[in-house]
Design a protein around this motif. Structure first.
Motif, PDB file in Angstrom:
ATOM      1  N   VAL A  83      61.216  62.947  86.589  1.00  0.00           N
ATOM      2  CA  VAL A  83      61.494  61.996  85.497  1.00  0.00           C
ATOM      3  C   VAL A  83      61.707  62.768  84.201  1.00  0.00           C
ATOM      4  CG1 VAL A  83      60.601  60.061  84.142  1.00  0.00           C
ATOM      5  CG2 VAL A  83      60.174  60.128  86.592  1.00  0.00           C
ATOM      6  N   LEU A  84      60.853  63.773  83.977  1.00  0.00           N
ATOM      7  CA  LEU A  84      60.975  64.585  82.758  1.00  0.00           C
ATOM      8  C   LEU A  84      62.323  65.309  82.731  1.00  0.00           C
ATOM      9  CD1 LEU A  84      59.470  65.597  80.204  1.00  0.00           C
ATOM     10  CD2 LEU A  84      58.713  67.551  81.536  1.00  0.00           C
ATOM     11  N   LEU A 125      65.012  62.761  81.956  1.00  0.00           N
ATOM     12  CA  LEU A 125      65.022  62.273  80.569  1.00  0.00           C
ATOM     13  C   LEU A 125      65.573  63.319  79.601  1.00  0.00           C
ATOM     14  CD1 LEU A 125      61.577  60.416  80.306  1.00  0.00           C
ATOM     15  CD2 LEU A 125      63.856  59.402  80.470  1.00  0.00           C
ATOM     16  N   THR A 126      65.425  64.596  79.945  1.00  0.00           N
ATOM     17  CA  THR A 126      65.916  65.643  79.048  1.00  0.00           C
ATOM     18  C   THR A 126      67.279  66.164  79.493  1.00  0.00           C
ATOM     19  OG1 THR A 126      64.671  67.260  80.343  1.00  0.00           O
ATOM     20  CG2 THR A 126      63.625  66.437  78.349  1.00  0.00           C
TER      21      THR A 126
END
Lengths: 168, 144
Positions: free
Chosen positions: A27-28, A31-32
């Protein structure tokens, strides 16, 4: 190899904890990375597939698939039995291997949806799918929550599974 | 997205998931008093009869990881008390029963009084202490 009728209930929760960790990292990365940027729609198929969040989610999906096809040889299960289980007290809770296998199938479905959305260039599709899979894996690991308990009868009600079968 | 914002989103996701977990746990351990007068017909469930004083009626499916643990606890409890019977019904291939009792999750446990009337309902894995309390209440009320 014959299917074991009962497995140590802690095994699937150990696997779910690792899976939840991997999904949170994914997810990280999502998102980036490319999945939430406007460039996604203009990016080529190769660029969409080369994003780190996509590659990690492919790995997670393959692990889910492994868990569905051959739960006995799936990596986290093997790691649990070889390294973790000998350190723990003898198992007191045993469970049927079918519910965790069903949960692996649900995980495979959700991550596959995320991968397809990314390839189609749908913004946010991949991180949202990864986050949904994370929630399920985390609740399993931390609270012993089981998807099969919650979903099976709903799927049955819409007629997807468990149709009435005449008594044998 | 900026890394700082992404980390905040991750933290929010983590907190929301933990809160969700506690809410689910809280709601599953709580009994619901049922106010219907329908008596359960044991023959429909494939059982030969109900408990003389009370019945712990459990609904399970094959894919339910919590059901075997609840099964052990309920049969244990039924063994400790005279006239209390534990019935475990597998709904895997019985959508008709699931629909009739409006069961949406397993395990679901119903406490029936001596007449077979549903008195209490637990959705999810109930706590043993709460269950014992509810069972005592149903047993007392059916004698009153």
């Amino acid at each position: 190899m014959p299917e074991p009728t009962r497995i140590d209930a802690r095994g699937p929760r150990f696997a779910a904890a690792i899976t939840a960790g991997l999904l949170l990292v994914d997810v990280l990365l999502g998102l980036t990375g490319l999945p939430v940027r406007a460039e996604l729609t203009a990016a080529s198929l190769g660029e969409r597939a080369a994003d780190p969040s996509f590659l990690l989610l492919v790995v997670i999906a393959v692990l889910f698939l492994w868990g569905v096809l051959s739960p006995r040889t799936a990596p986290w299960g093997v790691l649990f039995r070889a390294v973790v289980q000998p350190q723990l007290r003898p198992a007191t809770e045993f469970e049927d291997p079918r519910p965790p296998r069903f949960a692996q199938g649900v995980g495979l479905f959700v991550t596959a949806v995320g991968l397809v959305l990314q390839l189609l260039g749908v913004p946010w599709g991949l991180p949202v799918a990864a986050a949904a899979a994370f929630v399920a894996a985390f609740l399993n690991a931390a609270f012993g929550f089981c998807l099969g308990c919650q979903m099976y009868l709903l799927l049955q009600r819409v007629g997807l599974v468990g149709r009435a079968r005449p008594a044998a | 997205m900026d890394l700082t914002i992404a980390l905040i989103v991750i933290a929010a996701l983590l907190v929301a998931t933990v809160v969700l977990g506690f809410v689910i746990r809280w709601s599953q351990r709580r009994p619901r008093v049922v106010d219907v007068t329908e008596a359960v017909d044991p023959a429909r469930l494939g059982a030969d009869g109900l408990g003389e004083q009370a019945t712990l009626l459990q609904f399970s499916t094959e894919l339910c990881a919590r059901c075997p643990g609840v099964h052990r606890m309920l049969s244990d409890l039924a063994g400790e008390r005279d006239g209390v019977r534990h019935l475990d019904v597998d709904l895997t291939h019985r959508p008709d029963i699931a629909r009739h009792f409006n069961v949406l999750q397993t395990p679901t446990t119903l406490i029936l009084d001596r007449a077979g009337v549903i008195r209490t309902r637990f959705g999810g894995a109930p706590g043993r202490d709460v269950l014992e309390l509810e069972l005592s209440r149903v047993l007392e009320e059916s004698h009153a």
